[in-house]
Design a protein around this motif. Structure first.
Motif, PDB file in Angstrom:
ATOM      1  N   VAL A  34       0.854  -1.178   0.000  1.00  0.00           N
ATOM      2  CA  VAL A  34       0.000   0.000   0.000  1.00  0.00           C
ATOM      3  C   VAL A  34       0.893   1.232   0.000  1.00  0.00           C
ATOM      4  CG1 VAL A  34      -1.766   1.271   1.273  1.00  0.00           C
ATOM      5  CG2 VAL A  34      -1.808  -1.232   1.248  1.00  0.00           C
ATOM      6  N   ALA A  35       0.638   2.166  -0.918  1.00  0.00           N
ATOM      7  CA  ALA A  35       1.355   3.437  -0.966  1.00  0.00           C
ATOM      8  C   ALA A  35       0.587   4.437  -0.111  1.00  0.00           C
ATOM      9  CB  ALA A  35       1.448   3.940  -2.405  1.00  0.00           C
ATOM     10  N   VAL A  36       1.258   4.986   0.896  1.00  0.00           N
ATOM     11  CA  VAL A  36       0.640   5.921   1.838  1.00  0.00           C
ATOM     12  C   VAL A  36       1.314   7.275   1.672  1.00  0.00           C
ATOM     13  CG1 VAL A  36       0.102   6.376   4.261  1.00  0.00           C
ATOM     14  CG2 VAL A  36       0.215   4.007   3.434  1.00  0.00           C
ATOM     15  N   PHE A  37       0.503   8.308   1.458  1.00  0.00           N
ATOM     16  CA  PHE A  37       1.021   9.650   1.165  1.00  0.00           C
ATOM     17  C   PHE A  37       0.602  10.650   2.230  1.00  0.00           C
ATOM     18  CE2 PHE A  37       0.454   7.362  -2.771  1.00  0.00           C
ATOM     19  CZ  PHE A  37       1.683   7.553  -3.397  1.00  0.00           C
ATOM     20  N   HIS A  38       1.554  11.495   2.625  1.00  0.00           N
ATOM     21  CA  HIS A  38       1.313  12.590   3.564  1.00  0.00           C
ATOM     22  C   HIS A  38       1.369  13.873   2.732  1.00  0.00           C
ATOM     23  CE1 HIS A  38       3.071  15.003   7.227  1.00  0.00           C
ATOM     24  NE2 HIS A  38       1.952  15.522   6.773  1.00  0.00           N
ATOM     25  N   VAL A  39       0.218  14.480   2.534  1.00  0.00           N
ATOM     26  CA  VAL A  39       0.130  15.693   1.705  1.00  0.00           C
ATOM     27  C   VAL A  39      -0.117  16.878   2.630  1.00  0.00           C
ATOM     28  CG1 VAL A  39      -1.118  16.834  -0.163  1.00  0.00           C
ATOM     29  CG2 VAL A  39      -0.762  14.357  -0.234  1.00  0.00           C
ATOM     30  N   ASN A  40       0.737  17.902   2.498  1.00  0.00           N
ATOM     31  CA  ASN A  40       0.631  19.085   3.340  1.00  0.00           C
ATOM     32  C   ASN A  40       0.734  20.313   2.448  1.00  0.00           C
ATOM     33  OD1 ASN A  40       1.194  21.270   5.160  1.00  0.00           O
ATOM     34  ND2 ASN A  40       1.740  19.740   6.693  1.00  0.00           N
ATOM     35  N   ASP A  41      -0.228  21.227   2.585  1.00  0.00           N
ATOM     36  CA  ASP A  41      -0.255  22.415   1.733  1.00  0.00           C
ATOM     37  C   ASP A  41       0.605  23.559   2.260  1.00  0.00           C
ATOM     38  OD1 ASP A  41      -1.683  23.505   3.827  1.00  0.00           O
ATOM     39  OD2 ASP A  41      -3.557  23.741   2.701  1.00  0.00           O
ATOM     40  N   GLY A  42       1.363  23.334   3.338  1.00  0.00           N
ATOM     41  CA  GLY A  42       2.213  24.380   3.890  1.00  0.00           C
ATOM     42  C   GLY A  42       1.526  25.249   4.920  1.00  0.00           C
ATOM     43  N   ASN A  43       0.218  25.073   5.100  1.00  0.00           N
ATOM     44  CA  ASN A  43      -0.548  25.842   6.079  1.00  0.00           C
ATOM     45  C   ASN A  43      -1.026  24.958   7.223  1.00  0.00           C
ATOM     46  OD1 ASN A  43      -0.420  28.319   4.668  1.00  0.00           O
ATOM     47  ND2 ASN A  43      -1.989  27.570   3.261  1.00  0.00           N
ATOM     48  N   ALA A  44      -0.258  23.938   7.547  1.00  0.00           N
ATOM     49  CA  ALA A  44      -0.598  22.984   8.610  1.00  0.00           C
ATOM     50  C   ALA A  44      -1.854  22.182   8.280  1.00  0.00           C
ATOM     51  CB  ALA A  44      -0.746  23.688   9.954  1.00  0.00           C
ATOM     52  N   ASN A  45      -2.231  22.121   7.009  1.00  0.00           N
ATOM     53  CA  ASN A  45      -3.367  21.306   6.579  1.00  0.00           C
ATOM     54  C   ASN A  45      -2.827  20.002   6.002  1.00  0.00           C
ATOM     55  OD1 ASN A  45      -5.280  23.290   7.235  1.00  0.00           O
ATOM     56  ND2 ASN A  45      -4.912  24.334   5.301  1.00  0.00           N
ATOM     57  N   ALA A  46      -2.751  18.994   6.835  1.00  0.00           N
ATOM     58  CA  ALA A  46      -2.212  17.708   6.404  1.00  0.00           C
ATOM     59  C   ALA A  46      -3.342  16.756   6.049  1.00  0.00           C
ATOM     60  CB  ALA A  46      -1.347  17.094   7.500  1.00  0.00           C
ATOM     61  N   ALA A  47      -3.115  15.973   5.018  1.00  0.00           N
ATOM     62  CA  ALA A  47      -4.051  14.925   4.621  1.00  0.00           C
ATOM     63  C   ALA A  47      -3.235  13.667   4.354  1.00  0.00           C
ATOM     64  CB  ALA A  47      -4.828  15.334   3.376  1.00  0.00           C
TER      65      ALA A  47
END
Length: 117
Positions: A34-47
């Motif tokens: 399973v590929a697990v991704f941590h996406v963060n827009d730079g404004n502390a909004n992590a998904a």
């Protein structure tokens, strides 16, 4: 016909801080990569997103090593081999829908990343 979604068991993968923002890692869950991704827009909004790691186009388990970006409103990962884009929410391959992969539910709880596979 029963359209109810079958509940899947949740598996702890790692700490969210173990995944460098805007990158992915590969986890072995119930014998499946399973590929697990941590996406963060730079404004502390992590998904956190999870899709199958196997890229049908290149026939290699490499999606966790792809580049994260966006195409319009879609958050995608580009396969490192042929650069096909996979929607991280749905697993859809934008260039060739027949190459789409499975997507999994994720959550972050007490700093731990969990995936339902």
């Amino acid at each position: 016909m029963n359209n109810e979604r079958v509940p899947r068991p949740w598996t702890a993968i790692c700490q969210l801080d173990d995944i460098v923002p805007n990158t992915g890692v590969c986890a072995l869950v119930n014998g499946e990569q399973v590929a697990v991704f941590h996406v963060n827009d730079g404004n502390a909004n992590a998904a956190v997103y999870a899709i199958e790691n196997y890229d049908p186009g290149s026939q290699a388990a490499v999606l966790s090593r792809g580049l994260i970006g966006s195409l319009g409103e879609r958050v995608v990962v580009a396969s490192p081999i042929y650069k096909h884009h996979f929607d991280l929410r749905t697993g859809e391959c934008l260039e060739s829908p027949s190459y789409s992969v499975g997507a999994f539910d994720t959550r972050v709880e007490d700093g731990h990343v969990w995936v339902a596979v």
